[in-house]
Design an enzyme around this catalytic site. Structure first.
Site, PDB file in Angstrom:
ATOM      1  N   GLU A  82     -28.192 -18.203  32.271  1.00  0.00           N
ATOM      2  CA  GLU A  82     -28.039 -16.981  31.480  1.00  0.00           C
ATOM      3  C   GLU A  82     -28.542 -15.738  32.212  1.00  0.00           C
ATOM      4  O   GLU A  82     -28.213 -14.609  31.822  1.00  0.00           O
ATOM      5  CB  GLU A  82     -28.797 -17.119  30.151  1.00  0.00           C
ATOM      6  CG  GLU A  82     -28.228 -18.153  29.195  1.00  0.00           C
ATOM      7  CD  GLU A  82     -26.935 -17.705  28.539  1.00  0.00           C
ATOM      8  OE1 GLU A  82     -26.490 -16.573  28.799  1.00  0.00           O
ATOM      9  OE2 GLU A  82     -26.364 -18.489  27.764  1.00  0.00           O
ATOM     10  N   GLU A 113     -35.081 -39.782  36.161  1.00  0.00           N
ATOM     11  CA  GLU A 113     -36.339 -39.085  35.870  1.00  0.00           C
ATOM     12  C   GLU A 113     -37.562 -39.885  36.304  1.00  0.00           C
ATOM     13  O   GLU A 113     -38.670 -39.343  36.357  1.00  0.00           O
ATOM     14  CB  GLU A 113     -36.443 -38.766  34.378  1.00  0.00           C
ATOM     15  CG  GLU A 113     -36.641 -39.982  33.491  1.00  0.00           C
ATOM     16  CD  GLU A 113     -36.854 -39.580  32.037  1.00  0.00           C
ATOM     17  OE1 GLU A 113     -37.937 -39.873  31.514  1.00  0.00           O
ATOM     18  OE2 GLU A 113     -35.954 -38.976  31.436  1.00  0.00           O
TER      19      GLU A 113
END
Length: 298
Positions: A82, A113
């Protein structure tokens, strides 16, 4: 280990979740979500120094790099994505890294992960330097991918921050600037995309927005460094100029066009009567801050 994490505890208020009707479930979720801003308020003194260090680093050409897995990683990628349209920064100035790579944004990549080495490797791929800031994000505060990234960032000498939703998190002990927002048990046990994810999103909003304001990306409370890349943003750019200078739409549009679509330059030319070139040079000399540029020209 999981039984020691408050984000993994069962919520006593929703023990009969499967027996609730729709409005009862929605009410329970809404009530729990109300706790999040209160917890963030307690963490503001921890958020502030990370923001200030990030502003310093980015003024020296450093980057803001978010690192996370699963929901935490996706939120980092989202916040980074963004920044270019909102603040006019290059895509490589704010970066989101997610365990398992870009494909993991839409499809879970099992086991990614759990590897500390992958966190280090991903930072090496983007050539991490001492000028950068790395923020590790993990609701549990113990994700190996994030731990590996933070350890490597410390070795390089980069600024390190962390964002966890449990107290005494492992990543808090590694990062120089740790943030802990204890969101507690979820409505749906262990589903940390809920309150924990909401808290992470709000804190990342705070970090990126406040950093960008510190880099001159706002004038008053106006988003003056956006890039007018589509019709909606072109209209927004025109409206921002009108708000900042109190001129009519036609005048704003004319100055925006003459400024080559650069909102800041258009605002300065209107407020001071200077040329486009002079506005740009003065803006550059003042680090991109409109207020400082206008003060100098007036």
């Amino acid at each position: 280990m999981l039984d020691k994490l408050t984000t993994e505890l069962r919520n006593e208020k929703t023990m009969n979740l499967d027996e609730m009707n729709t409005i009862e479930i929605l009410t329970a979720m809404n009530e729990e979500d109300h706790r999040v801003p209160q917890q963030i308020a307690q963490a503001l003194p921890a958020i502030a120094p990370l923001v200030e260090e990030t502003i310093k680093a980015m003024k020296q050409g450093g980057r803001l790099i978010y690192v996370g897995a699963g929901t935490s990683g996706r939120l980092g990628v989202l916040d980074a994505a963004e920044c270019p349209p909102t603040f006019g920064v290059a895509p490589d100035r704010v970066i989101g890294l997610i365990a398992g790579g870009e494909k993991a944004f839409i499809e879970a990549k099992e086991g990614a992960e759990d590897d500390e080495g992958l966190g280090e490797a991903d930072l090496k791929k983007i050539q991490l330097t001492v000028r950068d800031v790395v923020v590790g994000i993990a609701a549990s505060g113990r994700t190996p991918y994030v731990i590996g990234a933070l350890k490597y960032a410390n070795q390089v000498g980069a600024v390190t921050g962390s964002l966890a939703c449990n107290r005494g998190a492992a990543i808090s002990r590694i990062a120089t600037y740790p943030i802990e927002v204890e969101t507690g048990s979820e409505v749906l046990t262990g589903s940390t995309r809920l309150k924990a994810g909401t808290a992470q999103k709000l804190v990342l909003n705070m970090i990126s927005t406040t950093v960008m304001i510190g880099l001159g990306k706002a004038y008053k409370n106006l988003m003056v460094d956006l890039k007018p890349t589509n019709e909606k943003l072109r209209e927004r750019s025109k409206r921002i100029i009108m708000e900042a200078t109190d001129v009519e739409a036609a005048v704003a549009e004319k100055h925006l066009r003459e400024a080559g679509g650069v909102v800041k330059v258009a605002i300065i030319t209107i407020l001071t009567g200077c040329s486009v070139d002079q506005a740009q040079m003065t803006l550059d000399r003042n680090g991109g801050f409109i207020r400082k540029a206008v003060h100098e020209l007036n």
